[in-house]
Design a protein around this motif. Structure first.
Motif, short mmCIF file in Angstrom:
data_model
loop_
_atom_site.label_atom_id
_atom_site.label_comp_id
_atom_site.label_asym_id
_atom_site.label_seq_id
_atom_site.Cartn_x
_atom_site.Cartn_y
_atom_site.Cartn_z
N VAL A 63 6.82 8.61 -39.19
CA VAL A 63 6.20 9.93 -39.23
C VAL A 63 6.55 10.67 -37.95
O VAL A 63 6.97 10.07 -36.96
CB VAL A 63 4.66 9.84 -39.39
CG1 VAL A 63 4.29 9.08 -40.64
CG2 VAL A 63 4.03 9.18 -38.17
N ALA A 64 6.35 11.96 -37.99
CA ALA A 64 6.66 12.79 -36.82
C ALA A 64 5.49 12.74 -35.83
O ALA A 64 4.35 12.50 -36.20
CB ALA A 64 6.90 14.23 -37.26
N HIS A 65 5.82 12.96 -34.56
CA HIS A 65 4.76 13.08 -33.56
C HIS A 65 3.93 14.32 -33.81
O HIS A 65 2.72 14.33 -33.55
CB HIS A 65 5.37 13.13 -32.16
CG HIS A 65 5.99 11.83 -31.74
ND1 HIS A 65 6.79 11.70 -30.63
CD2 HIS A 65 5.94 10.60 -32.31
CE1 HIS A 65 7.19 10.45 -30.51
NE2 HIS A 65 6.70 9.76 -31.52
N ALA A 66 4.57 15.36 -34.31
CA ALA A 66 3.87 16.61 -34.62
C ALA A 66 4.63 17.35 -35.71
O ALA A 66 5.83 17.13 -35.90
CB ALA A 66 3.74 17.48 -33.37
N PRO A 89 12.53 21.20 -23.42
CA PRO A 89 12.82 19.88 -22.82
C PRO A 89 11.78 18.82 -23.16
O PRO A 89 12.05 17.62 -22.98
CB PRO A 89 12.84 20.19 -21.31
CG PRO A 89 12.02 21.44 -21.16
CD PRO A 89 12.26 22.24 -22.41
N ARG A 90 10.61 19.23 -23.62
CA ARG A 90 9.58 18.24 -23.98
C ARG A 90 9.81 17.64 -25.35
O ARG A 90 9.17 16.64 -25.71
CB ARG A 90 8.21 18.92 -23.95
CG ARG A 90 7.80 19.47 -22.59
CD ARG A 90 6.53 20.29 -22.68
NE ARG A 90 6.73 21.48 -23.53
CZ ARG A 90 5.77 22.35 -23.81
NH1 ARG A 90 4.54 22.16 -23.33
NH2 ARG A 90 6.02 23.40 -24.56
N ILE A 91 10.71 18.23 -26.14
CA ILE A 91 10.94 17.80 -27.52
C ILE A 91 12.25 17.04 -27.61
O ILE A 91 13.30 17.52 -27.19
CB ILE A 91 10.95 19.01 -28.46
CG1 ILE A 91 9.58 19.72 -28.42
CG2 ILE A 91 11.28 18.60 -29.89
CD1 ILE A 91 9.52 20.99 -29.24
N HIS A 228 9.07 13.45 -26.20
CA HIS A 228 9.25 12.42 -25.19
C HIS A 228 7.92 11.80 -24.81
O HIS A 228 7.85 10.60 -24.51
CB HIS A 228 9.92 13.02 -23.94
CG HIS A 228 11.32 13.51 -24.19
ND1 HIS A 228 12.37 12.64 -24.46
CD2 HIS A 228 11.84 14.77 -24.24
CE1 HIS A 228 13.48 13.34 -24.64
NE2 HIS A 228 13.19 14.64 -24.51
N ASP A 229 6.85 12.57 -24.83
CA ASP A 229 5.49 12.08 -24.55
C ASP A 229 4.63 12.40 -25.76
O ASP A 229 4.17 13.53 -25.92
CB ASP A 229 4.93 12.75 -23.29
CG ASP A 229 3.55 12.21 -22.92
OD1 ASP A 229 3.07 11.29 -23.61
OD2 ASP A 229 2.97 12.71 -21.94
N MET A 230 4.40 11.40 -26.62
CA MET A 230 3.69 11.68 -27.86
C MET A 230 2.22 12.02 -27.64
O MET A 230 1.57 12.60 -28.51
CB MET A 230 3.80 10.48 -28.81
CG MET A 230 3.11 9.24 -28.33
SD MET A 230 3.31 7.90 -29.52
CE MET A 230 2.30 6.63 -28.74
N ASP A 231 1.66 11.68 -26.48
CA ASP A 231 0.27 12.02 -26.20
C ASP A 231 0.08 13.52 -26.00
O ASP A 231 -1.06 14.00 -26.02
CB ASP A 231 -0.23 11.27 -24.96
CG ASP A 231 -0.31 9.77 -25.21
OD1 ASP A 231 -0.60 9.38 -26.36
OD2 ASP A 231 -0.09 8.99 -24.26
N VAL A 236 2.22 20.60 -27.30
CA VAL A 236 3.60 21.05 -27.42
C VAL A 236 3.81 21.78 -28.75
O VAL A 236 4.44 22.84 -28.79
CB VAL A 236 4.57 19.86 -27.30
CG1 VAL A 236 6.00 20.31 -27.59
CG2 VAL A 236 4.48 19.24 -25.91
N ALA A 237 3.29 21.23 -29.83
CA ALA A 237 3.45 21.86 -31.14
C ALA A 237 2.75 23.22 -31.18
O ALA A 237 3.28 24.19 -31.75
CB ALA A 237 2.90 20.96 -32.23
N ARG A 238 1.59 23.32 -30.57
CA ARG A 238 0.86 24.59 -30.55
C ARG A 238 1.64 25.64 -29.74
O ARG A 238 1.74 26.80 -30.14
CB ARG A 238 -0.52 24.39 -29.95
CG ARG A 238 -1.40 25.64 -29.95
CD ARG A 238 -2.72 25.35 -29.28
NE ARG A 238 -2.52 24.88 -27.92
CZ ARG A 238 -3.51 24.45 -27.12
NH1 ARG A 238 -4.74 24.41 -27.59
NH2 ARG A 238 -3.25 24.04 -25.89
N ASP A 239 2.19 25.21 -28.60
CA ASP A 239 2.98 26.16 -27.79
C ASP A 239 4.20 26.66 -28.58
O ASP A 239 4.54 27.84 -28.52
CB ASP A 239 3.45 25.48 -26.50
CG ASP A 239 2.30 25.18 -25.55
OD1 ASP A 239 1.21 25.75 -25.77
OD2 ASP A 239 2.49 24.37 -24.63
#
Length: 413
Positions: A63-66, A89-91, A228-231, A236-239
């Motif tokens: 599954v996807a992280h987001a 860069p976070r993705i 890179h950081d799933m927490d 990140v998805a909201r941004d």
């Protein structure tokens, strides 16, 4: 405040040879009880954490992280969303997808979740390609109408690679009434994720084939993201959704599987509480040994009082002695727990060879070894609980010793 004289006397009592062997036996039982409880707790929580980590890793491999999806039927500007995501860069990866439900018919009928993917992009967001046991994900070419099934799903359908399955999606309204949409797909591969929800319920097809089957044009359900950081998946998805503009729905792995992770956490907590009762039993033995020791040392207590030791000092003597028993038991338990945890798999293999049994069948647990994840926080928590219980167990015996009247204690000496 702990003073040196009561502490020295308490440590001397700990080392001194007891006139009453029963008191020594109870003290030893207290140490062993605390040590066994700490050992069992460390090993059990390490194994449970290992299984949780194994389940989470296997689930997150599929599954996807987001995900970002349209607040409506389909997402039309997914190509721009993928481009913007890949510049972040976070993705680590982004890929479009379509999710729908269908009825699959082979030798038998079985409902399944259909996931449509782009084989070239899917490798950047999931481990589906490495989970293939027959065929390859690249066989899902546009227009081929190939389908990849989970191993258990293929077993229930009674099909193999090269066989055909009929995929029935929703109903289409025609002048003759509602007619189900049917399409024949060829099984081009089988995957095994090691997680039953996917192996039993998931089928994968090409994105373009699904668009044609569902008649959604160029639209997709949404975009899947790997970070890179799933927490930080939610933030990140909201941004990303805010940068895209418009109305989107955002979800992440922790929310989509909240019930499962909550259940695993609750299970670990409850087992930890239940196994803590072993430490409690050791603490009760400590209370018994301390009470017996206070009774045995009545004359010593009276002499100490006549020499000027205050009731508070008497309490400190026996609290130091009892607490040190708890410290010894805890240290032995931590040492035993670490040794048992790191050698547990070898012990299980030895038991299997000795008795000719299989303790962890691969077809049941989907693992070839015993997963262990020893967390420092768990060890610290267990040690703290053991020390606190040992300290609390000394309070009543020490208070009873402080109430000893010197004259009464020396009357029959």
């Amino acid at each position: 405040m702990l003073r040196p004289i009561p502490a020295a006397i308490g440590l001397r009592y700990l080392r001194a040879k007891r006139r009453n062997g029963f008191i020594s036996f109870i003290s030893l039982a207290s140490i062993l009880g605390i040590a066994i409880g700490v050992t069992v707790l460390i090993t059990t929580l390490a194994v449970m954490s290992g299984f949780q980590k194994e389940i989470r890793d296997r689930m997150l491999g599929m599954v996807a992280h987001a995900t970002i999806s349209a607040d409506g039927d389909t997402m039309q500007n997914w190509a721009r969303a993928v481009d913007v995501a890949r510049q972040d860069p976070r993705i680590a990866g982004a890929a479009p997808y379509i999710d729908t439900q269908a009825l699959l018919r082979g030798v038998r009928n079985e409902p399944a979740a259909i996931r449509a993917v782009s084989p070239e992009d899917e490798e950047s967001v999931s481990d589906l390609g490495t989970a293939m046991v027959e065929g390859a994900l690249s066989d899902l070419q546009p227009g081929s109408f190939n389908i990849v099934l989970g191993r258990e799903l293929a077993l229930w359908l009674g099909v193999h690679v090269g066989d055909s399955v009929i995929v029935t999606t929703d109903f289409q309204v025609t002048p003759m009434g509602a007619v189900p949409q049917l399409k024949r797909f060829t099984v081009s591969g089988i995957f095994e994720a090691g997680y039953q929800d996917f192996d039993r319920r998931l089928a994968v097809v090409n994105l373009n084939d699904a668009q044609r089957l569902l008649r959604v044009g160029e639209g997709v359900t949404g975009v899947r993201l790997k970070l890179h950081d799933m927490d930080r998946a939610w933030d990140v998805a909201r941004d990303l959704a805010m940068r895209l503009g418009g109305s989107y729905m955002v979800s992440d792995w922790s929310r989509e599987n909240a019930n499962m992770f909550r259940a695993l956490k609750l299970e670990k907590t409850m087992i930890g509480i239940l196994l803590s009762l072993i430490i409690v039993m050791g603490s009760f033995n400590l209370v018994a040994s301390q009470v017996s020791l206070v009774t045995d040392k009545q004359a010593d207590i009276a002499i100490l009082r006549t020499l000027g030791l205050t009731p508070g000092g008497v309490m400190q003597v026996f609290m130091v002695q009892g607490t040190m028993i708890g410290v010894i038991g805890t240290v032995l338990g931590i040492t035993g727990g670490l040794l048992l945890t790191f050698n547990l798999e070898h012990i299980l293999r030895g038991i299997e060879r000795l008795f000719g049994v299989v303790l962890m069948p691969e077809d049941v647990y989907y693992v070839t070894g015993l997963p262990i994840d020893l967390q420092v926080s768990d060890v610290v928590m267990i040690a703290s609980v053991a020390l606190v219980m040992a300290f609390l167990a000394t309070i009543y015996p020490a208070w009873r010793a402080a109430r000893t009247a010197p004259a009464e204690a020396l009357r029959y000496e």
